[in-house]
Design an enzyme around this catalytic site. Structure first.
Site, PDB file in Angstrom:
ATOM      1  CG  ASN A  59      -1.929   1.193   1.252  1.00 55.58           C
ATOM      2  OD1 ASN A  59      -2.690   1.193   2.286  1.00 55.58           O
ATOM      3  ND2 ASN A  59      -2.196   1.656   0.083  1.00 55.58           N
ATOM      4  CD  GLN A  80      -4.574   5.743   0.093  1.00 55.30           C
ATOM      5  OE1 GLN A  80      -3.589   4.936   0.429  1.00 55.30           O
ATOM      6  NE2 GLN A  80      -5.890   5.104  -0.275  1.00 55.30           N
ATOM      7  CG  ASN A  84      -8.484   8.505  -1.403  1.00 55.76           C
ATOM      8  OD1 ASN A  84      -7.802   7.987  -0.661  1.00 55.76           O
ATOM      9  ND2 ASN A  84      -9.783   8.779  -1.108  1.00 55.76           N
ATOM     10  CB  CYS A 140      -4.709   6.044   5.548  1.00 52.66           C
ATOM     11  SG  CYS A 140      -3.657   4.977   4.690  1.00 52.66           S
ATOM     12  N   GLY A 141      -4.812   3.471   8.137  1.00 51.22           N
ATOM     13  CA  GLY A 141      -3.945   2.777   8.993  1.00 51.22           C
ATOM     14  C   GLY A 141      -2.531   2.332   8.546  1.00 51.22           C
ATOM     15  CG  ASN A 142      -1.210  -0.298   5.581  1.00 50.08           C
ATOM     16  OD1 ASN A 142      -0.713  -0.880   6.511  1.00 50.08           O
ATOM     17  ND2 ASN A 142      -2.031  -0.987   4.307  1.00 50.08           N
ATOM     18  CG  HIS A 188     -13.618   0.109   6.432  1.00 49.26           C
ATOM     19  ND1 HIS A 188     -12.627  -0.275   5.406  1.00 49.26           N
ATOM     20  CD2 HIS A 188     -13.081   1.432   6.990  1.00 49.26           C
ATOM     21  CE1 HIS A 188     -11.764   0.491   5.601  1.00 49.26           C
ATOM     22  NE2 HIS A 188     -11.698   1.427   6.442  1.00 49.26           N
ATOM     23  CG  ASN A 222     -12.411   2.838   2.417  1.00 45.04           C
ATOM     24  OD1 ASN A 222     -11.938   3.046   1.279  1.00 45.04           O
ATOM     25  ND2 ASN A 222     -12.676   3.331   3.278  1.00 45.04           N
ATOM     26  CD  GLU A 272      -7.487   1.661   0.378  1.00 47.48           C
ATOM     27  OE1 GLU A 272      -7.755   2.927   0.772  1.00 47.48           O
ATOM     28  OE2 GLU A 272      -6.367   0.966   0.491  1.00 47.48           O
ATOM     29  NE  ARG A 273     -14.060   6.641   1.382  1.00 43.24           N
ATOM     30  CZ  ARG A 273     -14.104   7.713   2.318  1.00 43.24           C
ATOM     31  NH1 ARG A 273     -15.284   8.379   2.208  1.00 43.24           N
ATOM     32  NH2 ARG A 273     -13.406   7.801   3.164  1.00 43.24           N
ATOM     33  CB  CYS A 287      -6.659  -1.415   3.137  1.00 46.83           C
ATOM     34  SG  CYS A 287      -7.860   0.092   3.475  1.00 46.83           S
ATOM     35  N   GLY A 310      -9.028  -1.035   6.736  1.00 51.46           N
ATOM     36  CA  GLY A 310      -9.643  -2.198   5.930  1.00 51.46           C
ATOM     37  C   GLY A 310      -9.603  -3.692   6.832  1.00 51.46           C
TER      38      GLY A 310
END
Length: 276
Positions: A13, A46, A66, A75-77, A161, A192, A210-211, A219, A222
């Site tokens: 990602n 992103q 995005n 965004c976790g990552n 999500h 998402n 993903e959007r 993700c 996600g």
């Protein structure tokens, strides 16, 4: 004006990260779209902007754009890459950070080497929070796609999500069902879409549409949403691993009212300069 940036990824990602603490300027949506092109630009899922916080308790503010130029709440990552970036760029000496985002505050922890842990906060299953249009509150809902009906579990991780359980994630219609759900009227801010195959109570396989991006190799938010959905349906233990096309993440969620966390590697690819 030349803007310094780093190209990074967490399990594939990928992100363009820009320091807007020591540099001035903010990319326009058109510039984001141009730079995200994988043939003629930097190429990324992103763009992450590092900014001073407006919250006095936070260390930094993270804005997330995005590939299509739209802005994401969470965004976790991205948070994991962001945390490593600000340390490597000597914007902070702290290894535990509080980040301000559009989707709320999250905490990150550098664990050594490339590993970063993120506390994504307490997930919400309230339809209005996701947002998801529903007449009643339930764990899952059937959504009519016209040619088919799909059962979804909506979860907010600060961004929306919808988790769909599948028997075999490699055979799932990721683009077709993902796009149909993403633009469905019951998700007024789009969504998402995660497709989760539960292998056993401690391991699952996931793909995410993903959007503003389409399918990504990983993700973080996600994966957290998938963990939450699996726990709500009593299909995972409180700790589990989830495998995505880009690699594996470690997830933990103790249950309602508890924060969801994820851990995984981050990677610098290169640094460069681009005309702003």
């Amino acid at each position: 004006m030349k803007l310094r940036f780093a190209k990074m990824h967490g399990l594939g990602n990928d992100f363009m990260v820009v320091d807007l603490v020591t540099q001035r300027g903010m990319p326009t949506p058109e510039q984001v779209r141009t730079w995200s092109d994988r043939r003629t630009g930097v190429g990324f899922d992103q763009l992450l902007a590092v900014l001073p916080p407006s919250d006095p308790d936070a260390d930094f503010r993270m804005r997330i754009f995005n590939a299509d130029g739209s802005e994401a709440e969470q965004c976790g990552n991205g948070a994991r890459c962001f945390a490593r970036f600000v340390v490597e760029e000597e914007l902070t000496v702290k290894r535990d950070l509080l980040l301000e985002t559009e989707g709320g505050s999250i905490r990150t922890e550098l664990q050594g080497g490339e590993q970063v842990r993120v506390d994504m906060g307490v997930p919400s299953m309230e339809p209005a929070t996701v947002p998801f249009l529903a007449d009643e509150v339930a764990t899952s809902y059937v959504v009519d796609l016209g040619s088919d009906c799909v059962e979804v579990t909506p979860v907010s991780m600060g961004n929306p999500h919808a988790v769909v359980f599948v028997d075999n994630v490699s055979r799932a219609d990721i683009e077709g069902v993902g796009s149909a759900l993403q633009h469905h009227e019951r998700f007024p801010e789009q969504v998402n879409v995660g497709f989760l195959q539960v292998v056993d109570r401690r391991f699952g396989r996931l793909r995410v549409y993903e959007r503003g991006v389409g399918e990504t190799r990983a993700c973080g938010s996600g994966a957290c949403a998938a963990m939450v959905a699996a726990r709500l349906h009593d299909r995972f233990e409180s700790r589990a691993k989830i495998s995505l096309p880009g690699g594996k993440m470690r997830l933990e969620w103790q249950g309602r009212g508890s924060p969801a966390t994820l851990s995984g590697p981050t990677q610098f690819v290169y640094t460069g300069r681009i005309e702003l």
